[in-house]
Design an enzyme around this catalytic site. Structure first.
Site, PDB file in Angstrom:
ATOM      1  N   GLU A 418      -4.365  -1.278  -0.330  1.00 10.84           N
ATOM      2  CA  GLU A 418      -2.990  -1.650   0.047  1.00 10.84           C
ATOM      3  C   GLU A 418      -2.688  -3.102  -0.324  1.00 10.84           C
ATOM      4  OE1 GLU A 418      -2.116  -0.404   4.054  1.00 10.84           O
ATOM      5  OE2 GLU A 418      -2.462   1.691   3.517  1.00 10.84           O
ATOM      6  N   GLU A 495      -6.790   7.242   1.655  1.00 14.50           N
ATOM      7  CA  GLU A 495      -6.799   6.972   3.102  1.00 14.50           C
ATOM      8  C   GLU A 495      -5.769   7.875   3.761  1.00 14.50           C
ATOM      9  OE1 GLU A 495      -7.088   2.766   4.167  1.00 14.50           O
ATOM     10  OE2 GLU A 495      -5.774   3.229   5.863  1.00 14.50           O
TER      11      GLU A 495
END
Ligand code: GAL
Length: 802
Positions: A418, A495
């Protein structure tokens, strides 16, 4: 004369033998360190008096020994444990016989900003707290005399992480002695350019360090099967060269190879030896697995030609109550619990892992996504690695790939999680740069990045065109259309879920799904006053989903190669959705102490072939209350539920259902479920209403451990009623005592809000369970753990260490 001749030959043989056998010496360098919590610049000096400092063995994490306090600058994100600055020193002797040798010190990881001095000489600084590094001590050592190594660890600038990091020399340290000619650290790369049923081609690139004054140098590689039989061997001369580092390529062939897989993690042993004028100068042994794999845009992942869905979990590095301090048995236990659930892959979120984790994954059959960074140039917390990015990211990424690329378990590299740069054009240039760094060192594995911007047009890391795999975090709503939105691309769920649960806690009704914290703010207005979260898999972070929601999607489409659930285990820190006193995460399928939450059995029913029938919740409620009863099952057509002998009906999973449910008016007694296939009973399970708490039960996961001062036995503490039923809401304070050849290393109960320290002699249990971790001493013998509590019958368990 004849006799003398034999004597002489014998002597020469002995001398030759001694030299031939020298090679590499690797010593565990963990014992007998001195430690001081605080700063003292004088401590780098050889003469410094550390007599009053604490003696300890590594690996060591000083944060875990501290007190939870919301005022600690680490903040709640890191669990509110203390950090700061610490010093380590160790005195050691190097034999005079090593005078002509090279001596190195290897650190597997120091959190963070380590600086190292040998005999007062500064060796360097390493800011990254997760990277392994080596220093050459040779020029500064006193051979035949005493030496002092000093390490300063600076974890004072806070916050610097979004999760618990630990502080100190929390991974292993070794001393490595070789001849002046040696195999370069991480300088051997082993690949399998061709594998089929009949044979495997094994290619080695080996870097040899050869100083100016050198003799005739040769290299020998031997491959052994798991039974120790030599299956391939090659000797090559090393060409005379002006360069100090020479790269040698060797090709070997293994016939009828037994392939490495997640169900048969077969390993070969590879020994590389370098000889100088016939004498062994250095040698190095590693293991390798022979396997091949592929990602396909339509068919997903395959291992050794067979389709394999990636059933992965993300894991942070802490070992619960043991903190960050590496303990191989503690990591192995986590992996065993995950393996029994059917999990076949680990993502090392979001940093290079301990080497022991990778060795265990090789040995136990897990695929690994080895991740490098949680941030690049743009920060996520004030003092995080973005400050070191410019100077260190190339070296850190190179070192990670060099260190880890021989592990058969590793099937993908992730250059970041991220990363903020995905939102602007710098994501393109940095993304390309990092992929290029990886590819220069390893072209055999795909590179991905865990992306949180799922719109391909807006994601600049994706736009870089450099990724081999599109890794998406969350955004499960776009997965079904992935092929349309990312034509020709290969998918991996890097994820997923971020579902929330507290073990053993249930809120009704179970079928209303909640997303927390809805407004992105804590404390929750609609949360529970005791900071619990329902374990009915009906609560998730608003950016994620319940376990069932995402698994149903991933399961459905072949092109979705798999997923990584956030997370396998709860970890310290990041206690979304609550504020203090919540200090550890709610995301785990398994709680911090290692006790499975109910959803563990949903995965087990889906990811294994072993018969599963799991009933929830417990059966201690108020009479007349409406209770939702769930069952996870497999290998059966239906489940019938009985309350006190009365059938409450049969349920079947329809469509993509992953559990069945009954809404039941509570009455105390026995709740029994029977699963049947073609009318025949597969499994029966029963939950009884527990009576008054009566006794403590202690159950050791292993009754025999090694007397090596490291090995652990994990003892489950349960509070039972007179009839041996678990008392599901028991929260007694238990006092512990250990006698004999072990120590009480840590205590836990899996609660996310318990602010009792993990060390000491007493701890509460939570929802009926607690955990005591026993560590062996080096002296063999019996270890007895006893547990007492007010109002409960005491318990004892004995563990043998030898
Ligand atoms: C993700 C992040 C993880 C963790 C998780 C919690 O966005 O990558 O590190 O913070 O959220 O839901």
């Amino acid at each position: 004369m004849r006799c003398c001749y034999f004597l002489l030959v014998g002597l020469l043989c002995c001398i030759f033998e001694a030299n031939a056998q020298s090679g590499r010496k690797t010593e565990n360098f963990n014992t007998n360190w001195k430690f001081f919590l605080g700063d003292n610049p004088q401590a780098k000096n050889t003469e410094f008096n550390d007599g009053t400092w604490r003696s300890l063995n590594l690996p060591h994490d000083w944060s875990i020994e501290g007190t939870f306090d919301p005022k600690n600058p680490t903040t709640q994100a890191e669990g509110g444990l203390p950090a700061g600055i610490g010093w380590y020193r160790k005195r050691f002797t190097i034999p005079a016989s090593s005078t002509n040798k090279s001596v190195f010190i290897d650190f597997d990881g120091v959190y963070r900003n380590s600086e190292v001095w040998i005999n007062g000489h500064y060796l360097g600084k390493r800011p990254n707290g997760y990277i392994s590094f080596r220093y050459d001590l040779t020029p500064y050592l006193k051979f035949g005399g005493q030496n002092v190594i000093a390490v300063r660890v600076d974890n004072a600038d806070q916050p610097n992480s979004r999760w618990y990091t630990g502080s100190g020399i929390y991974r292993n340290v070794r001393l490595v002695t070789t001849a002046k000619t040696y195999l370069v650290n991480w300088g051997t790369f082993i690949t399998t350019p061709h594998v089929d049923d009949k044979s495997a081609k094994i290619a080695l690139n080996i870097s040899v360090y050869q100083p100016a004054a050198k003799g005739r140098i040769t290299l020998e590689t031997i491959i052994y099967d798991a039974a120790g039989k030599v299956v391939a061997q090659r000797t090559s001369p090393v060409k005379n060269s002006k360069d100090t580092v020479v790269m040698v390529s060797q090709n070997l062939q293994v016939n009828n190879p037994r392939l490495w897989s997640v169900t048969d993690p077969y390993l070969y042993k590879v020994t590389v030896k370098v000889f100088e004028d016939g004498r062994l100068a250095d040698d190095y042994t590693m293991h390798t697995g022979i396997r091949y794999f592929n990602f396909d845009a339509d068919k997903g992942f395959s291992l050794n030609g067979k389709p394999l869905k990636i059933w992965g979990v993300c894991m942070h590095h802490d070992q619960g109550a043991l903190g960050a301090a590496v303990n191989t048995r503690a990591i192995e236990r986590q992996l065993q619990i995950l393996k029994a659930m059917g999990c076949n892959a680990i993502r090392t979120s979001h940093n290079p892992p301990a080497p022991e984790l990778l060795d265990l994954c090789d040995r136990m059959g897990f695929l690994v996504m080895d991740e490098a960074f949680d941030m690049w140039k743009k920060k996520k917390s004030k003092f995080d690695y973005h400050l070191d990015w410019e100077k260190w990211h190339v070296k850190d990424l190179q070192d990670q790939v060099l260190r880890d690329r021989n592990h058969p378990s590793i099937f993908a590299w992730s250059i970041g999680n991220e990363i903020r740069e995905q939102f602007d054009s710098t994501g393109i240039s940095i993304g390309r740069e990092l992929v290029n760094i990886v590819k220069q060192l390893d072209k055999t594995r795909p590179v991905t990045s865990a992306l949180s911007e799922a719109d391909p047009k807006k994601n600049f890391i994706y736009q870089s065109g450099a990724l081999d795999l599109v890794g998406l975090n969350y955004h499960q709503e776009v997965y079904a259309d992935f092929q349309k939105n990312y034509p020709g691309q290969k998918f991996i769920g890097t994820e997923n879920m971020s579902a929330l649960a507290t073990r053993g806690h249930y809120d009704m009704p179970s079928d209303s799904i909640r997303r927390w914290p809805k407004d992105g703010k804590t404390p929750l207005k609609d949360g529970n006053p005791d900071f619990t979260v329902s374990a009915y898999d009906n609560v998730s972070a608003y950016w994620g989903s319940t376990h069932e929601e995402t698994w149903k999607i991933i399961k459905k489409y072949d092109f979705l190669s798999g997923l990584f659930v956030w997370t396998g285990f709860d970890y310290i820190g990041e206690p979304t959705p609550y504020l203090w006193p919540a200090r550890s995460s709610y995301f785990g399928i398994v709680d911090l102490a290692g006790f499975p939450k109910d959803v563990y059995y949903m995965y087990q029913s889906e990811w294994t072939n072993k018969p599963v029938l799991h009933l929830l919740p417990h059966w201690n409620w108020k009479p007349g209350q409406t209770i939702d009863v769930w069952a996870y099952y497999n290998n059966a057509d239906e489940v019938e539920l009985y309350l006190n002998g009365r059938s409450l009906g049969t349920r079947k999973k329809n469509g993509d259902d992953l559990h069945v449910m009954w809404r039941v008016k509570y009455e105390p007694g026995a709740l029994k479920a029977i699963s049947r296939k073609n009318g025949r009973v597969v499994l029966t399970t029963q939950v009884n209403t527990a009576g008054q708490p009566y006794r403590i039960q202690l159950k050791a996961d292993r009754g025999h451990i090694k007397a090596d001062g490291n090995d652990l036995s994990f003892v489950t503490v349960s509070v039972l009623d007179k009839n041996n039923n678990l008392v599901p809401n028991a929260g007694h304070l238990i006092k512990f005592k250990v006698e004999g050849s072990g120590i009480l290393k840590a205590l836990d109960d899996g609660s996310q809000t318990n602010l009792e320290p993990f060390t000491g002699n007493e701890h509460h249990v939570f929802n009926g369970f607690g955990l005591a971790v026993i560590q062996s001493k080096v002296k063999p013998g019996a270890i007895t753990l006893s547990a007492t509590a007010d109002g409960l019958q005491a318990a004892r368990v004995t563990i043998e260490s030898n």
